[in-house]
Design an enzyme around this catalytic site. Structure first.
Site, PDB file in Angstrom:
ATOM      1  N   GLU A 136       5.405   2.889   0.579  1.00 32.45           N
ATOM      2  CA  GLU A 136       5.799   3.340   2.252  1.00 32.45           C
ATOM      3  C   GLU A 136       6.534   2.150   2.934  1.00 32.45           C
ATOM      4  O   GLU A 136       7.400   2.111   3.796  1.00 32.45           O
ATOM      5  CB  GLU A 136       4.682   3.478   2.748  1.00 32.45           C
TER       6      GLU A 136
ATOM      7  N   CYS B 143      -2.619   0.608  -2.483  1.00 37.57           N
ATOM      8  CA  CYS B 143      -3.129  -0.740  -2.389  1.00 37.57           C
ATOM      9  C   CYS B 143      -4.584  -0.599  -2.481  1.00 37.57           C
ATOM     10  O   CYS B 143      -5.199  -0.253  -3.603  1.00 37.57           O
ATOM     11  CB  CYS B 143      -2.614  -1.449  -1.213  1.00 37.57           C
TER      12      CYS B 143
ATOM     13  N   HIS C  92       3.132  -0.833  -2.302  1.00 39.78           N
ATOM     14  CA  HIS C  92       3.240  -0.324  -1.214  1.00 39.78           C
ATOM     15  C   HIS C  92       4.752   0.659  -1.157  1.00 39.78           C
ATOM     16  O   HIS C  92       5.690  -0.061  -0.646  1.00 39.78           O
ATOM     17  CB  HIS C  92       3.201  -1.036  -0.105  1.00 39.78           C
TER      18      HIS C  92
END
Length: 135
Positions: free
Chosen positions: A116, A11, A114
């Site tokens: 994760e 990001c 993202h």
């Protein structure tokens, strides 16, 4: 300072990598670039909100093993002009750069999405590749 350490930016991390290498950003995708809304806050963070197409021959394509990957999206800024040495290796359907990497042996990559946060098992492949590069 020069280093051989692997780097992976997520990001804002992709934006920092790009600007540190002399690149620029769209400060607001809609206002400056005429792009559609990329801050998809109507979707939960673990859910894909759009797809990106990876570039043939890129590290990212090798990691995923396919051209198109579903991603989430929570940004209003993005890479505009690439920093020195970087290649755009994934774009959204409307042409926004969603991933960059520094070609070569060293693992230097940034993704605008993202991974994760995502529930998709394939997104873990990015972290596995990064950890492997760190060994």
């Amino acid at each position: 300072r020069e280093t051989e350490k692997p780097l992976y930016g997520i990001c804002r991390g992709i934006q920092v990598l790009n600007v540190a290498a002399g690149g620029t950003l769209y400060q607001d995708l809609k206002e400056e670039g005429g792009f559609e809304h990329h801050f998809c806050d109507i979707y939960p963070p673990q859910t894909a909100s759009h797809s990106v197409k990876t570039e043939k021959g890129s590290r990212l394509r090798a990691i995923f093993g396919k051209e198109e990957v579903e991603t989430n999206s929570f940004h209003h800024q993005a890479v505009r002009d690439l920093g020195h040495g970087f290649a755009a290796v994934a774009r959204s359907e409307d042409g926004v750069i969603e991933a960059i990497e520094l070609p070569g042996e060293r693992f230097v990559m940034g993704t605008q999405w993202h991974p994760e946060m995502m529930a998709a098992p394939e997104q873990k492949k990015i972290f596995a590749a990064f950890v492997d590069a760190c060994r």
